[in-house]
Design a protein around this motif. Sequence first.
Motif, PDB file in Angstrom:
ATOM      1  N   ASP A  65      40.002  59.893  28.318  1.00  0.00           N
ATOM      2  CA  ASP A  65      39.385  61.329  27.754  1.00  0.00           C
ATOM      3  C   ASP A  65      37.587  61.024  27.980  1.00  0.00           C
ATOM      4  N   ASP A  66      37.426  59.910  27.698  1.00  0.00           N
ATOM      5  CA  ASP A  66      35.846  59.556  27.700  1.00  0.00           C
ATOM      6  C   ASP A  66      35.487  59.153  28.813  1.00  0.00           C
ATOM      7  N   PHE A  67      36.361  58.786  29.762  1.00  0.00           N
ATOM      8  CA  PHE A  67      36.028  58.155  30.923  1.00  0.00           C
ATOM      9  C   PHE A  67      34.715  58.823  31.654  1.00  0.00           C
ATOM     10  N   GLU A  68      33.759  57.876  32.180  1.00  0.00           N
ATOM     11  CA  GLU A  68      32.844  58.054  32.822  1.00  0.00           C
ATOM     12  C   GLU A  68      32.520  57.038  33.995  1.00  0.00           C
ATOM     13  N   PRO A  69      32.621  57.902  35.346  1.00  0.00           N
ATOM     14  CA  PRO A  69      32.617  57.053  36.529  1.00  0.00           C
ATOM     15  C   PRO A  69      31.320  56.102  36.538  1.00  0.00           C
ATOM     16  N   ALA A  70      31.636  55.320  37.425  1.00  0.00           N
ATOM     17  CA  ALA A  70      30.545  54.195  37.550  1.00  0.00           C
ATOM     18  C   ALA A  70      30.393  53.754  39.046  1.00  0.00           C
ATOM     19  N   VAL A  71      29.176  53.228  39.445  1.00  0.00           N
ATOM     20  CA  VAL A  71      29.013  52.974  40.849  1.00  0.00           C
ATOM     21  C   VAL A  71      29.477  51.612  40.879  1.00  0.00           C
ATOM     22  N   PRO A  72      30.571  51.160  41.813  1.00  0.00           N
ATOM     23  CA  PRO A  72      31.105  49.932  41.520  1.00  0.00           C
ATOM     24  C   PRO A  72      30.001  48.685  42.577  1.00  0.00           C
ATOM     25  N   LEU A  73      29.269  48.225  42.055  1.00  0.00           N
ATOM     26  CA  LEU A  73      28.207  47.268  42.247  1.00  0.00           C
ATOM     27  C   LEU A  73      28.505  45.555  42.042  1.00  0.00           C
ATOM     28  N   THR A  74      29.746  45.403  41.506  1.00  0.00           N
ATOM     29  CA  THR A  74      30.284  44.134  41.168  1.00  0.00           C
ATOM     30  C   THR A  74      31.240  43.917  42.504  1.00  0.00           C
ATOM     31  N   PRO A  75      31.364  42.493  42.699  1.00  0.00           N
ATOM     32  CA  PRO A  75      32.249  42.130  43.773  1.00  0.00           C
ATOM     33  C   PRO A  75      33.624  42.667  43.648  1.00  0.00           C
ATOM     34  N   HIS A  76      34.097  42.563  42.634  1.00  0.00           N
ATOM     35  CA  HIS A  76      35.463  43.115  42.021  1.00  0.00           C
ATOM     36  C   HIS A  76      35.503  44.842  42.142  1.00  0.00           C
ATOM     37  N   GLY A  77      34.364  45.285  42.002  1.00  0.00           N
ATOM     38  CA  GLY A  77      34.391  46.690  42.154  1.00  0.00           C
ATOM     39  C   GLY A  77      34.456  47.036  43.719  1.00  0.00           C
ATOM     40  N   LEU A  78      33.609  46.352  44.481  1.00  0.00           N
ATOM     41  CA  LEU A  78      33.565  46.706  45.812  1.00  0.00           C
ATOM     42  C   LEU A  78      34.762  46.113  46.558  1.00  0.00           C
ATOM     43  N   ALA A  79      35.527  45.197  46.211  1.00  0.00           N
ATOM     44  CA  ALA A  79      36.621  44.929  46.602  1.00  0.00           C
ATOM     45  C   ALA A  79      37.818  46.068  46.116  1.00  0.00           C
ATOM     46  N   TRP A  80      37.889  46.400  45.063  1.00  0.00           N
ATOM     47  CA  TRP A  80      38.665  47.738  44.702  1.00  0.00           C
ATOM     48  C   TRP A  80      38.369  48.877  45.537  1.00  0.00           C
ATOM     49  N   THR A  81      37.275  49.018  45.915  1.00  0.00           N
ATOM     50  CA  THR A  81      36.868  50.105  46.680  1.00  0.00           C
ATOM     51  C   THR A  81      37.253  50.092  48.159  1.00  0.00           C
ATOM     52  N   ALA A  82      37.262  48.708  48.541  1.00  0.00           N
ATOM     53  CA  ALA A  82      37.632  48.526  49.968  1.00  0.00           C
ATOM     54  C   ALA A  82      39.242  48.708  50.090  1.00  0.00           C
ATOM     55  N   SER A  83      39.768  48.328  48.890  1.00  0.00           N
ATOM     56  CA  SER A  83      41.476  48.295  49.092  1.00  0.00           C
ATOM     57  C   SER A  83      41.836  49.775  49.002  1.00  0.00           C
ATOM     58  N   GLY A  84      40.943  50.641  48.082  1.00  0.00           N
ATOM     59  CA  GLY A  84      41.239  52.058  48.147  1.00  0.00           C
ATOM     60  C   GLY A  84      41.213  52.725  49.379  1.00  0.00           C
TER      61      GLY A  84
END
Length: 172
Positions: free
Chosen positions: A124-143
């Motif tokens: 309900d309160d989720f706010e998107p964020a830019v994935p600048l961490t290594p694990h965030g970028l890995a999730w982006t690539a897998s997506g």
Amino acid sequence: MMKAGRMLALLASLTGGIAASQAPELAQQYRQRLNGALEELRQVVADFEADAARHALDREEALAVYDGAEVPFLRDRGQSIRVVIARFEHLERQAARLVELPDFLRPMAVLVDPDGRVLKGAMDDFEPAVPLTPHGLAWTASGLLVGFGLFRLLAFPFRRRGKGAIVREQRR
């Protein structure tokens, strides 16, 4: 100009990448809410146990007093505190699991066994964020890969056969 199929593949890949890139942020926001809920429930359980101890009872003995009460309200209150204690113990296990896991796997732990109230609040309160961490970028690539793979899978029945296949058939 790009063909429609390539444009759709790019769109599907980007959609998958954007969606998956938010998984670490959702796990982070979930974890923050989980810790807040855990802190509140810890106090409720501690107060219950302190009340029981003042009357020379441990947790189970105090719950048994509720269970054996003549008054339905007290029996119901006993069941309520059992639910609170069970939820508290579940949240404790989940918080420990989130601490033990590497950052990359935390979103999976949230998806596998979430607390419904905590997850709903985080969503309900989720706010998107830019994935600048290594694990965030890995999730982006897998997506991106999953989005592209889903597109290819769904588009497979509609693909046109190439010129080579048509020429081979004509030679037969």
